[in-house]
Design a protein around this motif. Structure first.
Motif, mmCIF file in Angstrom:
data_model
loop_
_atom_site.group_PDB
_atom_site.id
_atom_site.type_symbol
_atom_site.label_atom_id
_atom_site.label_comp_id
_atom_site.label_asym_id
_atom_site.label_seq_id
_atom_site.Cartn_x
_atom_site.Cartn_y
_atom_site.Cartn_z
ATOM 1 N N GLU A 1 0.841 -1.195 0.000
ATOM 2 C CA GLU A 1 0.000 0.000 0.000
ATOM 3 C C GLU A 1 0.870 1.236 0.000
ATOM 4 N N GLY A 2 0.451 2.223 -0.797
ATOM 5 C CA GLY A 2 1.200 3.471 -0.888
ATOM 6 C C GLY A 2 2.173 3.477 -2.037
ATOM 7 N N ARG A 3 2.355 2.271 -2.722
ATOM 8 C CA ARG A 3 3.246 2.225 -3.867
ATOM 9 C C ARG A 3 2.464 1.704 -5.054
ATOM 10 N N GLU A 4 2.736 2.241 -6.218
ATOM 11 C CA GLU A 4 2.010 1.873 -7.412
ATOM 12 C C GLU A 4 2.639 0.645 -8.029
ATOM 13 N N ALA A 5 1.840 -0.370 -8.283
ATOM 14 C CA ALA A 5 2.358 -1.587 -8.901
ATOM 15 C C ALA A 5 2.749 -1.308 -10.334
ATOM 16 N N GLY A 6 3.790 -1.934 -10.853
ATOM 17 C CA GLY A 6 4.224 -1.775 -12.235
ATOM 18 C C GLY A 6 4.965 -3.003 -12.690
ATOM 19 N N GLU A 7 5.170 -3.108 -13.953
ATOM 20 C CA GLU A 7 5.864 -4.269 -14.485
ATOM 21 C C GLU A 7 7.341 -4.165 -14.161
ATOM 22 N N ALA A 8 7.932 -5.334 -13.864
ATOM 23 C CA ALA A 8 9.351 -5.368 -13.528
ATOM 24 C C ALA A 8 10.176 -4.855 -14.689
ATOM 25 N N GLY A 9 11.167 -4.009 -14.378
ATOM 26 C CA GLY A 9 12.058 -3.504 -15.397
ATOM 27 C C GLY A 9 11.522 -2.323 -16.170
ATOM 28 N N THR A 10 10.310 -1.880 -15.835
ATOM 29 C CA THR A 10 9.721 -0.747 -16.548
ATOM 30 C C THR A 10 10.167 0.557 -15.905
ATOM 31 N N GLU A 11 10.491 1.555 -16.725
ATOM 32 C CA GLU A 11 10.918 2.847 -16.180
ATOM 33 C C GLU A 11 9.696 3.668 -15.786
ATOM 34 N N THR A 12 9.625 4.082 -14.526
ATOM 35 C CA THR A 12 8.521 4.906 -14.032
ATOM 36 C C THR A 12 9.086 6.161 -13.384
ATOM 37 N N ALA A 13 8.275 7.232 -13.386
ATOM 38 C CA ALA A 13 8.712 8.484 -12.773
ATOM 39 C C ALA A 13 8.691 8.357 -11.256
ATOM 40 N N ALA A 14 9.613 9.083 -10.621
ATOM 41 C CA ALA A 14 9.695 9.068 -9.161
ATOM 42 C C ALA A 14 8.782 10.161 -8.618
ATOM 43 N N VAL A 15 7.523 9.809 -8.337
ATOM 44 C CA VAL A 15 6.562 10.742 -7.764
ATOM 45 C C VAL A 15 5.892 10.087 -6.575
ATOM 46 N N TRP A 16 5.573 10.906 -5.567
ATOM 47 C CA TRP A 16 4.910 10.402 -4.379
ATOM 48 C C TRP A 16 3.846 11.424 -3.947
ATOM 49 N N GLN A 17 2.895 10.962 -3.197
ATOM 50 C CA GLN A 17 1.897 11.865 -2.632
ATOM 51 C C GLN A 17 2.203 12.076 -1.158
ATOM 52 N N LEU A 18 2.226 13.328 -0.747
ATOM 53 C CA LEU A 18 2.569 13.695 0.625
ATOM 54 C C LEU A 18 1.322 14.172 1.349
ATOM 55 N N HIS A 19 0.942 13.453 2.414
ATOM 56 C CA HIS A 19 -0.219 13.816 3.226
ATOM 57 C C HIS A 19 -1.490 13.974 2.389
ATOM 58 N N GLU A 20 -1.553 13.270 1.279
ATOM 59 C CA GLU A 20 -2.717 13.304 0.401
ATOM 60 C C GLU A 20 -3.108 14.739 0.037
ATOM 61 N N THR A 21 -2.108 15.610 -0.033
ATOM 62 C CA THR A 21 -2.330 17.021 -0.342
ATOM 63 C C THR A 21 -1.335 17.532 -1.376
ATOM 64 N N TYR A 22 -0.097 17.060 -1.277
ATOM 65 C CA TYR A 22 0.966 17.520 -2.162
ATOM 66 C C TYR A 22 1.532 16.362 -2.973
ATOM 67 N N ILE A 23 2.070 16.713 -4.141
ATOM 68 C CA ILE A 23 2.765 15.737 -4.984
ATOM 69 C C ILE A 23 4.245 16.070 -4.939
ATOM 70 N N LEU A 24 5.043 15.095 -4.552
ATOM 71 C CA LEU A 24 6.493 15.254 -4.468
ATOM 72 C C LEU A 24 7.105 14.545 -5.676
ATOM 73 N N ALA A 25 7.874 15.271 -6.473
ATOM 74 C CA ALA A 25 8.444 14.697 -7.694
ATOM 75 C C ALA A 25 9.931 14.988 -7.757
ATOM 76 N N GLU A 26 10.694 13.969 -8.171
ATOM 77 C CA GLU A 26 12.136 14.105 -8.322
ATOM 78 C C GLU A 26 12.443 14.676 -9.698
ATOM 79 N N ILE A 27 13.270 15.719 -9.737
ATOM 80 C CA ILE A 27 13.713 16.293 -11.003
ATOM 81 C C ILE A 27 15.226 16.188 -11.072
#
Length: 604
Positions: A408-434
């Motif tokens: 829970e809290g992590r998005e399932a994805g296919e192994a080896g697939t490139e996904t963006a590093a984004v997270w939700q903080l306190h269900e209010t903000y989106i935290l993204a790595e640039i």
């Protein structure tokens, strides 16, 4: 030596005096309706064309006037209300100065018809620019009809300052509503361009308040009443949970006269104490009855303000009456146990106003922009943001090896697939790595910016088909709110709303925009109207105000959980907008923290 001071001609003096009494079409309606009330009418019919700019007709079934009285009524300072100086200290009628009819006649083409019960035929007087043109007999019922054509036709400087038709009509509706509140036994019908806008039948105070403000007194308000030392206060007070963002649903009436008084309004708020938050406006309609000798109504050109002989006593009585009524009705809000059982928080996880960061190393969106198509760089429309320092915001991708049943809290994805590093903080903000640090995005205002620009584009394109409601919904508003809603009907229909005007203070909604997230059985319409009232004096255009309100109330809320795909979609749509760093209200959407600053904080 020739004199430099001279007496002004009558026609010029009348036009100058009319400037104090006749400000706009609503002032004409007010004066004519007040004359009808003073004449003992219990039925008044008002017909208006082009927001009162072209025609205003007020008919009543009052006592009427004979031929001589009708001609005298057009003379300045001719009145039947007072005779001696002592009468001025105990006024019990709405009018008393004898200024209204001559003032209106001097800046319009006016026709007066009237008949008393003792006469077999009535009299008609035609006036143009203050000069009587014709006097003739006319067959008619007992009562008076005043018809005003071409208001300010002979004063172009005044006419060009009139507002748009819908704006002037809103003022007329507000004026008639106030008089309807003061005299619930009075039947009033208001039509605009031949279409009924307001129908108020004879009623008691409670029913009239419900008609005018579109509320249920038993559910949303409590009754207040007190009497002492010759004064009586009676009326209705909104429960602390029933608040608005403007004072449109507030009325003070003294001896049947609608007034404006900061002192009495403060007394009402004093009675509420801490039951309402700062910036909220409670509903109230309070009737104060006081001996005429203890109130001076001759202190304002349009009689909107009054002066009390003992203002402190009036203040204390109103404040105490409000406080006692709220206490006896037990309106202290209670905390529902269900509030603690919710899985997700109901509101923002941070305190309001925390958009500003006080930490020195964290920069705001002032340092951020994005590359635009064709190498062009658009500047933000907000003067507070300098977007000359260009930098792209590529989200860093990572190889995902998460299994299908990701925790829970992590998005399932296919192994080896490139996904963006984004997270939700306190269900209010989106935290993204640039590339060179990270960004924080407020999910609500980000979505608000997206919807705002999409809505503006929708206003300038073909109408969007709406989603038909299985059961059409009847929405009731106050009469003033209905005037605002009628003004934006075309824009709402452009978005996909299907709205049918029932006249009075009700509409039927049979379609809403497809995919609408926040509807709540008509609450969205009421919120949009409240925002329009609050921003009534805003310099922004009507389209911008409607788009801002619609976006604010339909955007993703703080406290809503988003999937990784939803967060990525929102980020992509945000940076496709023309101004991705500021919401329509001017708040920042994105905050950036550089990797260098993070390293410095950790002593690296």
């Amino acid at each position: 030596m020739p004199t430099r001071i001279h007496i002004l001609p009558d026609d010029l003096a009348n036009k100058i005096a009319a400037g104090e009494v006749v400000e706009r079409p609503a002032a004409v309606v007010k004066e004519l309706v007040e004359n009808a009330v003073d004449a003992g009418a219990d039925r008044i019919v008002i017909d208006v064309a082009a927001g009162g700019r072209e025609t205003i007709r007020v008919s009543d079934n009052g006592c009427g006037m004979g031929r001589d009285d009708l001609l005298l009524a057009l003379e300045r300072h001719a009145t039947s209300k007072i005779r001696t100086l002592s009468d001025l200290g105990a006024i019990s009628t709405l009018g008393f100065r004898g200024e209204a009819l001559p003032s209106i006649a001097s800046v319009s083409r006016m026709a007066l018809e009237s008949r008393t019960g003792e006469e077999e035929a009535g009299t008609r007087v035609s006036v143009e620019g203050g000069r009587v043109k014709e006097v003739s007999a006319v067959g008619r019922d007992v009562g008076t009809t005043a018809t005003v054509h071409g208001l300010f036709y002979n004063v172009p400087a005044r006419r060009k300052f009139l507002k748009g038709i819908e704006t002037e009509m809103r003022h007329i509706v507000a004026c008639v509503s106030q008089i309807g509140l003061a005299y619930p036994a009075l039947s009033i019908t208001l039509s605009h361009n031949g279409r009924p806008v307001l129908r108020l039948g004879q009623a008691d105070r409670k029913r009239r308040v419900e008609e005018v403000f579109g509320l249920d007194v038993g559910r949303e308000a409590v009754e207040a009443e007190a009497e002492a030392e010759g004064m009586r206060v009676h009326g209705f007070l909104g429960r602390p949970t029933f608040v608005r963002r403007s004072g449109a649903c507030q009325a003070l009436l003294v001896n049947g006269r609608p007034i404006q008084s900061r002192t009495l309004a403060h007394a009402v708020y004093d009675g509420y104490g801490g039951l309402i938050a700062r910036g909220d406006y409670p509903f109230y309609a309070l009737y104060l009855e006081i001996p005429p000798g203890e109130v001076d109504v001759n202190v304002h050109p349009t009689k909107r303000e009054v002066r009390f002989a003992d203002e402190r006593r009036v203040y204390q009585m109103i404040s105490a009456t409000v406080r006692r009524a709220l206490r006896e009705a037990d309106v202290i809000p209670e905390v529902s146990p269900q509030a603690f059982e919710r899985e997700a928080p109901a509101g923002p996880a941070v305190a309001p106003g925390s958009y500003e960061t006080k930490a020195d190393p964290v920069s705001t969106a002032q340092e951020m922009t994005r590359p635009y198509e064709g190498g062009r760089r658009r500047r933000s429309r907000s003067a507070a943001l300098d977007l000359d320092l260009q930098m792209s915001l590529p989200l860093i991708g990572r190889k995902s090896s998460e299994p299908e049943d990701a925790p829970e809290g992590r998005e399932a994805g296919e192994a080896g697939t490139e996904t963006a590093a984004v997270w939700q903080l306190h269900e209010t903000y989106i935290l993204a790595e640039i590339k060179n640090g990270l960004i924080l995005i407020d999910q609500h205002v980000a979505h608000e910016r997206v919807i705002y620009e999409e809505t503006l584009r929708g206003f300038r394109s073909q109408p969007t088909p709406g989603q038909q409601l299985l059961f059409p919904l009847t929405v009731s508003l106050s009469l003033t709110e209905m005037a605002f809603l009628r003004e934006v009907f075309p824009l709402l229909e452009q978005l996909g709303f299907g709205i049918r005007d029932l006249g009075g203070n009700s509409v039927v909604v049979d379609a809403i925009p497809s995919g609408l997230r926040q509807w709540e059985d008509g609450k969205l319409l009421k919120e949009i109207v409240e925002d329009l009232q609050e921003a009534g004096r805003s310099r922004s255009g009507l389209e911008e105000r409607v788009a801002t309100s619609y976006a604010c109330h339909t955007a993703i809320r703080a406290g809503e959980r988003l999937s990784k795909r939803e967060m990525m979609t929102l980020i992509d749509r945000l940076f496709e907008t023309e101004d991705p760093f500021v919401c329509p209200h001017g708040r920042p959407i994105v905050i950036k923290m550089s990797l260098d600053e993070i390293n410095r904080r950790f002593g690296r």
